[in-house]
Design an enzyme around this catalytic site. Structure first.
Site, PDB file in Angstrom:
ATOM      1  N   CYS A  33       0.832  -1.199   0.000  1.00 21.40           N
ATOM      2  CA  CYS A  33       0.000   0.000   0.000  1.00 21.40           C
ATOM      3  C   CYS A  33       0.869   1.251   0.000  1.00 21.40           C
ATOM      4  CB  CYS A  33      -0.915  -0.015   1.218  1.00 21.40           C
ATOM      5  SG  CYS A  33      -1.849   1.512   1.398  1.00 21.40           S
ATOM      6  N   CYS A  85      -0.448   4.131   2.182  1.00 19.05           N
ATOM      7  CA  CYS A  85      -0.236   3.937   3.625  1.00 19.05           C
ATOM      8  C   CYS A  85       1.218   4.174   4.016  1.00 19.05           C
ATOM      9  CB  CYS A  85      -0.588   2.512   4.050  1.00 19.05           C
ATOM     10  SG  CYS A  85      -2.068   1.844   3.323  1.00 19.05           S
ATOM     11  N   ASP A  86       2.150   3.708   3.193  1.00 21.37           N
ATOM     12  CA  ASP A  86       3.536   3.602   3.669  1.00 21.37           C
ATOM     13  C   ASP A  86       4.560   4.465   2.938  1.00 21.37           C
ATOM     14  OD1 ASP A  86       2.691   1.762   5.537  1.00 21.37           O
ATOM     15  OD2 ASP A  86       2.983   0.059   4.185  1.00 21.37           O
TER      16      ASP A  86
END
Ligand code: NAP
Length: 314
Positions: free
Chosen positions: A135, A138-139
């Site tokens: 992701c 997300c990261d």
């Protein structure tokens, strides 16, 4: 005795939320069961530019999802957070056993979507969240000014690689062939981006490091040659993102509902599965195009079919 809903919708992605909206507007008693956060795959998508009418600057998956959720709730759809572990779908009343409690309905719309396929290299589980991610939204910020590698050659891999260039110092796409599967327009952006590099005909074999991901062994599939790719000593780590397709979330329905060899649920064009009163919508079903727009359309069709099956008018 638990309430018997007209329809239970499994999954709060675009297909499930759209089914909820249509069910709610038809005054059906409807419950959406979602195990995590709403949005399905678009919950982790940075940019949505191909949903019709989607022209708001800076629109992201989560912001589109939030509006879809609010819209379904406006029409009285109930919500619960639970994970379904067992199902009994053959009878007139469908029974769904969750971790928290049991649910009953006359109809079920399965909109459980799909999850990322693992890269399949040694050490992948060990370094999950310690360098390995699926992701970018997300990261990506963990890899600010670092090096990042992305596995895959489809739309997701190339789009997410482009997104990662906003954070990382360099983004190298690792693809098992020497041409990308991604749409030409997306490819063009990637080839024109000075931060993008490419390892062609290459797969990742093994990951290594201490506590965090610090190196990997990659293999050229044409020559069979393997080599080590180490983190820049000044960085001490790098990121590895996998975007090599999806696996349908259908395990709980195995042996019960007709599926293809990968596990996608077979439906007719009105979303009926082989079991009366059970429908499938969105990425979880066999189809040629898995997009927000097609998922939303599937959800609407499934909910309208439920309404028709319950009504005397048709
Ligand atoms: P995809 O199109 O199936 O692409 C998967 C990629 O991963 C392919 O390049 C494939 O290589 C590679 N791959 C598969 N298994 C692999 C393995 N074991 N090891 C190494 N590489 C492997 O998946 P996706 O990119 O997730 O897209 C899924 C669907 O969503 C597609 O229909 C796509 O068009 C759609 N999508 C659309 C958009 C958009 O329109 N903006 C954005 C994202 C996704 P090969 O090419 O060699 O098969």
């Amino acid at each position: 005795m638990s309430k018997i809903y007209d329809v239970i919708i499994l999954g709060g992605g675009p297909a499930g939320l759209s089914a909820g909206l249509y069910a709610g507007r038809s005054r059906l008693s409807a419950l959406i069961i979602e195990k995590g956060q709403d949005g399905g795959q678009i919950a982790i998508t940075d940019e949505i530019e191909n949903y019709p009418g989607q022209v708001l600057e800076g629109e992201s998956g989560p912001s589109l999802t939030a509006r879809m959720t609010a819209q379904s709730e406006k029409f009285g759809v109930e919500r619960v957070s639970d994970t379904i572990k067992e199902v009994s779908l053959e009878g007139e009343i469908k029974v769904l056993k969750g971790e928290k409690t049991q649910y009953e309905a006359k109809n079920v719309i399965i909109a459980t979507g799909a999850h990322p396929r693992p890269i399949g290299c040694k050490g992948e589980k060990e370094y999950a969240s310690k360098g390995v991610s699926y992701c970018a939204t997300c990261d990506a910020n963990f890899f600010e000014d670092l090096e990042v590698y992305v596995v895959g050659g489809g739309d997701s891999a190339v789009e997410e690689a482009l997104y990662l260039t906003k954070f990382a110092r360099k983004v190298t796409l690792i693809h098992r062939r020497n041409e990308l599967r991604a749409a030409k327009s997306i490819q063009e952006k990637a080839f024109a981006n000075p931060k993008m590099e490419f390892f062609w005909d290459t797969v990742v074999e093994e990951l290594y490091g201490d506590e965090i991901l610090q190196g990997m062994i990659v293999k050229n599939v044409k020559t069979g040659e393997t080599r080590k790719v180490d983190a820049d000593p000044e960085d001490g780590l790098f990121g590895l993102f996998g975007f090599i397709g999806m696996i349908p979330n259908t395990k709980v329905f195995e042996g019960i509902i007709d599926m293809d060899e990968i596990g996608y649920i077979k439906t007719d064009e009105d979303m009926h599965t082989n079991i009366p009163g059970v429908y499938a919508a969105g990425d979880v079903r066999v189809k040629s195009l898995r997009q927000v727009v097609t998922a939303a359309a599937d959800g609407a069709i499934a909910a309208v079919q439920v309404e028709r099956s319950l009504s005397d008018y048709f």
